[in-house]
Enzyme design. Structure first.
Site, mmCIF file in Angstrom:
data_model
loop_
_atom_site.group_PDB
_atom_site.id
_atom_site.type_symbol
_atom_site.label_atom_id
_atom_site.label_comp_id
_atom_site.label_asym_id
_atom_site.label_seq_id
_atom_site.Cartn_x
_atom_site.Cartn_y
_atom_site.Cartn_z
ATOM 1 N N ASP A 23 0.823 -1.224 0.000
ATOM 2 C CA ASP A 23 0.000 0.000 0.000
ATOM 3 C C ASP A 23 0.855 1.272 0.000
ATOM 4 O O ASP A 23 1.933 1.305 0.590
ATOM 5 C CB ASP A 23 -0.906 -0.009 1.240
ATOM 6 C CG ASP A 23 -1.980 1.072 1.152
ATOM 7 O OD1 ASP A 23 -2.408 1.405 0.029
ATOM 8 O OD2 ASP A 23 -2.382 1.571 2.217
ATOM 9 N N HIS A 40 2.139 3.136 -9.221
ATOM 10 C CA HIS A 40 1.921 1.687 -9.352
ATOM 11 C C HIS A 40 3.118 1.019 -10.026
ATOM 12 O O HIS A 40 3.488 -0.101 -9.678
ATOM 13 C CB HIS A 40 0.629 1.415 -10.130
ATOM 14 C CG HIS A 40 -0.611 1.811 -9.372
ATOM 15 N ND1 HIS A 40 -0.852 1.382 -8.083
ATOM 16 C CD2 HIS A 40 -1.661 2.607 -9.703
ATOM 17 C CE1 HIS A 40 -2.006 1.890 -7.669
ATOM 18 N NE2 HIS A 40 -2.506 2.645 -8.624
ATOM 19 N N LEU A 134 11.234 -20.356 -3.292
ATOM 20 C CA LEU A 134 10.188 -19.485 -2.741
ATOM 21 C C LEU A 134 8.872 -19.691 -3.468
ATOM 22 O O LEU A 134 8.825 -19.714 -4.694
ATOM 23 C CB LEU A 134 10.611 -18.014 -2.897
ATOM 24 C CG LEU A 134 9.548 -16.981 -2.477
ATOM 25 C CD1 LEU A 134 9.412 -16.923 -0.964
ATOM 26 C CD2 LEU A 134 9.878 -15.600 -3.029
#
Ligand code: IPE
Ligand code: IPE
Ligand code: MG
Length: 235
Positions: A23, A40, A134
């Site tokens: 955020d 973004h 991962l």
């Protein structure tokens, strides 16, 4: 490095699963007098750096909140921009993710995605499917309430009403609950993210806006996590 992450992280006190609410992109752009799209875009760069770092550390799972079921309330332009960026980054970073043995999947409802977005996501998932490092879970058109409702429907047909059975009906089936949940961007709320899974997650908040978040900030959160005493309701 990747093999060491199987079943418990590579380092003492390292969380097996980190979840992040990415955020602050809008404010980051606003403070620089840039269009939101640029925020973004910088957020995508931050995401790539953090994935790389988590992978290098030997973290087992990284889940990121990229687009919520509520984010459709934003302007059409902004939403288009976000998905455009997603397409660009998923395609551009695919080979590096694959080289790093990262396995990608998506939590959320794909229904409204355009064909190019679906194709890019499918390609990434397929290409990385056999990887053992991962596990990178991208939450897209994800909302925890919608996920829980969907799981309740699935469960009603399966019939086994247990917590384990319910967990297995969530997008995160088979993934251990997040040990550490990080929210950069200064807000102190969950915003419909992993409500079921985060029951005992350690929460770390940061004022850094997501595009400014990187390996150093993640290390700081990990240091804070390492000294937390987890009790899970016990003494
Ligand atoms: C997070 O950044 C990205 C998405 C929610 C898609 P924001 O766009 O929410 O940034 P702020 O919170 O407005 O700064
Ligand atoms: C949460 O951020 C969702 C994502 C980061 C994808 P928001 O910016 O949408 O959350 P609120 O509106 O501040 O609660
Ligand atoms: Mg926000």
């Amino acid at each position: 490095m990747a093999a060491a992450s199987v079943g418990g992280g590579g380092r003492e006190g390292l969380p097996e699963h980190i979840a992040i609410i990415m955020d602050g992109n809008g404010r980051w752009a606003e403070r620089r007098g840039l269009p939101k799209y640029k925020g973004h875009e910088a957020g995508m760069d931050a995401m790539i750096k953090v994935v790389r770092h988590a992978s290098d550390l030997g973290v087992g799972h990284l889940t990121v909140y990229a687009f919520s079921t509520e984010n459709w309330k934003r302007s059409e332009d902004e939403v288009k921009g976000i998905f455009q960026l997603l397409l660009i980054y998923v395609s551009r970073e695919l080979e590096e993710l694959h080289r790093n043995n990262v396995k990608v999947d998506v939590f959320g409802d794909w229904e409204p995605f355009s064909k190019p977005v679906r194709d890019a996501l499918n390609k990434t998932i397929k290409r990385t499917e056999g990887n053992t490092g991962l596990r990178f879970h991208i939450c897209l058109n994800y909302g925890s309430r919608a996920e829980i409702l969907r799981a309740a429907e699935k469960m009603a047909s399966a019939g086994a009403y247990t917590e384990e059975g319910f967990s297995a009906c969530l997008y995160s089936a088979g993934v251990p609950d997040p040990d550490l949940l990080i929210r950069p961007g200064g807000e102190k709320r969950i915003s419909n993210f992993l409500l079921w899974q985060a029951a005992y997650s350690e929460l770390v908040f940061s004022d850094a806006l997501w595009p400014d978040y990187g390996p150093a900030e993640l290390d700081e959160a990990l240091a804070e996590y390492a000294v937390r005493k987890r009790r899970f309701g016990g003494r």
